[in-house]
Design an enzyme around this catalytic site. Sequence first.
Site, PDB file in Angstrom:
ATOM      1  N   LYS A 194       0.904  -1.109  -0.224  1.00 16.76           N
ATOM      2  CA  LYS A 194       0.234   0.009  -0.193  1.00 16.76           C
ATOM      3  C   LYS A 194       0.785   1.224   0.080  1.00 16.76           C
ATOM      4  O   LYS A 194       1.510   1.481   1.048  1.00 16.76           O
ATOM      5  CB  LYS A 194      -0.816  -0.012   1.310  1.00 16.76           C
ATOM      6  CG  LYS A 194      -2.170   0.569   1.165  1.00 16.76           C
ATOM      7  CD  LYS A 194      -2.339   2.248   1.530  1.00 16.76           C
ATOM      8  CE  LYS A 194      -1.724   2.906   2.209  1.00 16.76           C
ATOM      9  NZ  LYS A 194      -1.484   4.454   1.599  1.00 16.76           N
ATOM     10  N   CYS A 303      14.165  10.684   6.943  1.00 18.97           N
ATOM     11  CA  CYS A 303      14.179  10.243   8.363  1.00 18.97           C
ATOM     12  C   CYS A 303      15.367  10.428   8.817  1.00 18.97           C
ATOM     13  O   CYS A 303      15.609  10.276  10.174  1.00 18.97           O
ATOM     14  CB  CYS A 303      13.544   8.863   8.499  1.00 18.97           C
ATOM     15  SG  CYS A 303      14.504   7.606   7.325  1.00 18.97           S
ATOM     16  N   GLU A 404      10.152  15.658  15.251  1.00 18.26           N
ATOM     17  CA  GLU A 404      10.593  15.687  13.814  1.00 18.26           C
ATOM     18  C   GLU A 404       9.730  16.607  13.093  1.00 18.26           C
ATOM     19  O   GLU A 404       8.467  16.661  12.878  1.00 18.26           O
ATOM     20  CB  GLU A 404      10.143  14.249  13.334  1.00 18.26           C
ATOM     21  CG  GLU A 404      10.514  13.827  11.917  1.00 18.26           C
ATOM     22  CD  GLU A 404      10.222  12.492  11.273  1.00 18.26           C
ATOM     23  OE1 GLU A 404       9.313  11.944  11.588  1.00 18.26           O
ATOM     24  OE2 GLU A 404      11.299  12.264  10.966  1.00 18.26           O
TER      25      GLU A 404
HETATM   26  P1  NAP Z   1       3.053   8.325   7.433  1.00 14.13           P
HETATM   27  O1  NAP Z   1       1.931   9.338   7.611  1.00 14.13           O
HETATM   28  O2  NAP Z   1       3.120   7.521   8.719  1.00 14.13           O
HETATM   29  O3  NAP Z   1       2.200   7.463   6.255  1.00 14.13           O
HETATM   30  C1  NAP Z   1       3.112   6.352   5.761  1.00 14.13           C
HETATM   31  C2  NAP Z   1       2.164   5.304   5.351  1.00 14.13           C
HETATM   32  O4  NAP Z   1       1.200   4.749   6.167  1.00 14.13           O
HETATM   33  C3  NAP Z   1       1.304   5.885   4.046  1.00 14.13           C
HETATM   34  O5  NAP Z   1       1.171   4.715   2.986  1.00 14.13           O
HETATM   35  C4  NAP Z   1      -0.053   6.163   4.917  1.00 14.13           C
HETATM   36  O6  NAP Z   1      -1.088   6.353   3.852  1.00 14.13           O
HETATM   37  C5  NAP Z   1       0.005   5.014   5.709  1.00 14.13           C
HETATM   38  N1  NAP Z   1      -1.035   5.377   6.776  1.00 14.13           N
HETATM   39  C6  NAP Z   1      -1.168   6.399   7.280  1.00 14.13           C
HETATM   40  N2  NAP Z   1      -2.015   6.304   8.205  1.00 14.13           N
HETATM   41  C7  NAP Z   1      -2.612   4.941   8.299  1.00 14.13           C
HETATM   42  C8  NAP Z   1      -3.444   3.841   8.987  1.00 14.13           C
HETATM   43  N3  NAP Z   1      -4.090   4.371  10.302  1.00 14.13           N
HETATM   44  N4  NAP Z   1      -3.266   2.672   8.917  1.00 14.13           N
HETATM   45  C9  NAP Z   1      -2.481   2.223   8.113  1.00 14.13           C
HETATM   46  N5  NAP Z   1      -1.580   2.802   7.279  1.00 14.13           N
HETATM   47  C10 NAP Z   1      -1.541   4.253   7.588  1.00 14.13           C
HETATM   48  O7  NAP Z   1       4.169   8.714   7.222  1.00 14.13           O
HETATM   49  P2  NAP Z   1       4.639   9.792   5.801  1.00 14.13           P
HETATM   50  O8  NAP Z   1       4.430  11.208   6.229  1.00 14.13           O
HETATM   51  O9  NAP Z   1       4.309   9.060   4.708  1.00 14.13           O
HETATM   52  O10 NAP Z   1       6.319   9.477   5.828  1.00 14.13           O
HETATM   53  C11 NAP Z   1       7.075  10.361   6.699  1.00 14.13           C
HETATM   54  C12 NAP Z   1       7.502   9.612   7.886  1.00 14.13           C
HETATM   55  O11 NAP Z   1       8.265   8.293   7.618  1.00 14.13           O
HETATM   56  C13 NAP Z   1       8.544  10.205   8.768  1.00 14.13           C
HETATM   57  O12 NAP Z   1       8.058  10.152  10.009  1.00 14.13           O
HETATM   58  C14 NAP Z   1       9.874   9.730   8.142  1.00 14.13           C
HETATM   59  O13 NAP Z   1      10.832   9.827   9.565  1.00 14.13           O
HETATM   60  C15 NAP Z   1       9.387   8.074   8.200  1.00 14.13           C
HETATM   61  N6  NAP Z   1      10.482   7.403   7.626  1.00 14.13           N
HETATM   62  C16 NAP Z   1      11.119   6.503   8.130  1.00 14.13           C
HETATM   63  C17 NAP Z   1      12.252   5.673   7.372  1.00 14.13           C
HETATM   64  C18 NAP Z   1      12.973   4.770   8.271  1.00 14.13           C
HETATM   65  O14 NAP Z   1      13.869   4.130   7.543  1.00 14.13           O
HETATM   66  N7  NAP Z   1      12.876   4.743   9.589  1.00 14.13           N
HETATM   67  C19 NAP Z   1      12.291   6.034   6.134  1.00 14.13           C
HETATM   68  C20 NAP Z   1      11.470   6.798   5.179  1.00 14.13           C
HETATM   69  C21 NAP Z   1      10.696   7.751   6.132  1.00 14.13           C
HETATM   70  P3  NAP Z   1      -1.615   7.536   3.151  1.00 14.13           P
HETATM   71  O15 NAP Z   1      -0.285   8.179   2.515  1.00 14.13           O
HETATM   72  O16 NAP Z   1      -2.692   7.187   2.470  1.00 14.13           O
HETATM   73  O17 NAP Z   1      -1.733   8.496   4.415  1.00 14.13           O
END
Ligand code: NAP
Length: 519
Positions: A194, A303, A404
């Site tokens: 997804k 991240c 963050e």
């Molecule tokens: P996010 O808001 O947590 O969303 C990530 C994914 O989860 C998206 O596909 C999102 O779908 C989905 N999602 C959101 N709410 C959900 C729920 N209730 N149930 C299931 N899935 C759900 O993160 P983001 O804003 O896309 O990405 C940024 C974050 O990723 C930052 O915090 C960054 O630090 C972290 N990150 C971490 C790493 C690592 O290696 N540790 C690498 C890259 C990024 P939708 O898009 O449809 O909302």
Amino acid sequence: MPGGGNFLGSSLNRHAGASSIMSRLMYIGGDWVKANTGALTPVYDPSRGEVVDQVPHGTKEDVDKAVDAARTAFPGWSRLPPGDRANMLLRVADMLAQRSSDFANLESLNSGKSIKQTTDYDVPYTIDNIRYLAGASRTLEGKAMAEYVADGTSAVRREPIGVVGVITPWNYPLMMVAWRAFPALVMGNTVVVKPASYTPLTTLELATLIEKAGVPKGVFNVVTGPGGEAGEALARHRNVDMIAFTGSTEVGRRLSELGAGNVKKVSLELGGKAPFIVFEDANLEAAAEGAVVGGLVNNGQDCANATRFYVHASILEEYETMLVDKLRKVQVGDPLSPKTDMGPLVSEAQRERVEGYIQKGLREGGRLLFGGERPKIEGHDGGYFLNPTAIFTENHASSIVQEEIFGPVFTILYFEDYDEVINKSNEVVYGLGSSVWTRDVTKAMNAVKDLRFGTVWVNDHVPVPSEMPWAGYKQSGHGASLSAYSLEEFTYIKHAYFDLTGKARKSWYYQVYGQKDSQ
Ligand code: NAP
């Protein structure tokens, strides 16, 4: 429409009127399909704020179909020898290499990353990740089969977990599929991906390569749709055995709860708040160059981005001046121009969130050193641009130090001694990336040991070779991406025990019945 995810030509026509915007299909059970409801979600070019594509608005019914397809495909796929699986995924890597500029363009268009970055980093690195994971999956061996008790011999097996739900973020759309879905696949699992709603295009495009590579139907599925609907349905699903999630800590926490229903394994790669520590003996020019890259890679939406700059008090003024001079030279602009260093943020909501943090940081005692404003980019009036921004603060409790931000914001602080800076660096809920800048080997080695982060870079910030693990401490998650550790992540561990005596009565059976000497 077979191969219908492949609408690349049209997607690249950014000036197309709304009437010529294409709608894509998603990939379930080897077929390209619409959402069950037929509904579509717009996809934007963040450098203009214009719709460039539409993807299916997948919901629970679509997730159910994809999970059924993955479940059906699992026995066949999991029984293939590792080399057969690896060869198919190597074909995907080869096709990706042949079409690397299409993918780089599409990723830049959809995410706002500079074309320099997608061409020279995101796409070739993703290819390298896939090649490494496919090759490494063939090298895994068990520990020696050995006699740990008198009557038998033991061996360890690693076996695939089953159906893995992979939920990816918008900041590395293509790469995160490689990091999370590919180790699952090479280890014999089937997957339902997804992608993030802002950036689904390269994931759908990758599915066209997976189809062409001959990966059997149902092994790799993509459901586009909102996290709150499609993502939650995947995380709750009783027939999904594992969730591999990369995204925010907040959503990771939610997924742990949702996965508890069938006690599924939940692997979490979450947020970060990397410290960047500049000791008094550092090569300042290197530390300033490294700061610009560490802070601005991926438009400040990484991240591992360097975000908290702890600078020794004796060099603070000199370092600030050097850093601001370098930030002034950063070219913010059209992501598809080769001259651009930094493109827009991914969305208006993200820009407003970052601006909110800048204002809060200033209210909480910060002093603006540079930036903070929206640049005017010719021909890109609707784009979500924001200049690199540097703020000095002495308030360690400030939100810009603790939380963050996920934008191009440099928070500069100072320190006076080693223990103070290590304690402050560790004093956040995150523990992903960190770096130290010093010429003193002893200090560097101590910092590597004392920093509670999954990665500590010395005199650099960002590199993660495919062979090395990428993992979090604390609320940055657990588990590992890349390296052989990420392969093990997608397996169950099994103990196989073989009787070596061939006797009906084994030496220890007296504990249940009979006498010890009756053997
Ligand atoms: P996010 O808001 O947590 O969303 C990530 C994914 O989860 C998206 O596909 C999102 O779908 C989905 N999602 C959101 N709410 C959900 C729920 N209730 N149930 C299931 N899935 C759900 O993160 P983001 O804003 O896309 O990405 C940024 C974050 O990723 C930052 O915090 C960054 O630090 C972290 N990150 C971490 C790493 C690592 O290696 N540790 C690498 C890259 C990024 P939708 O898009 O449809 O909302």
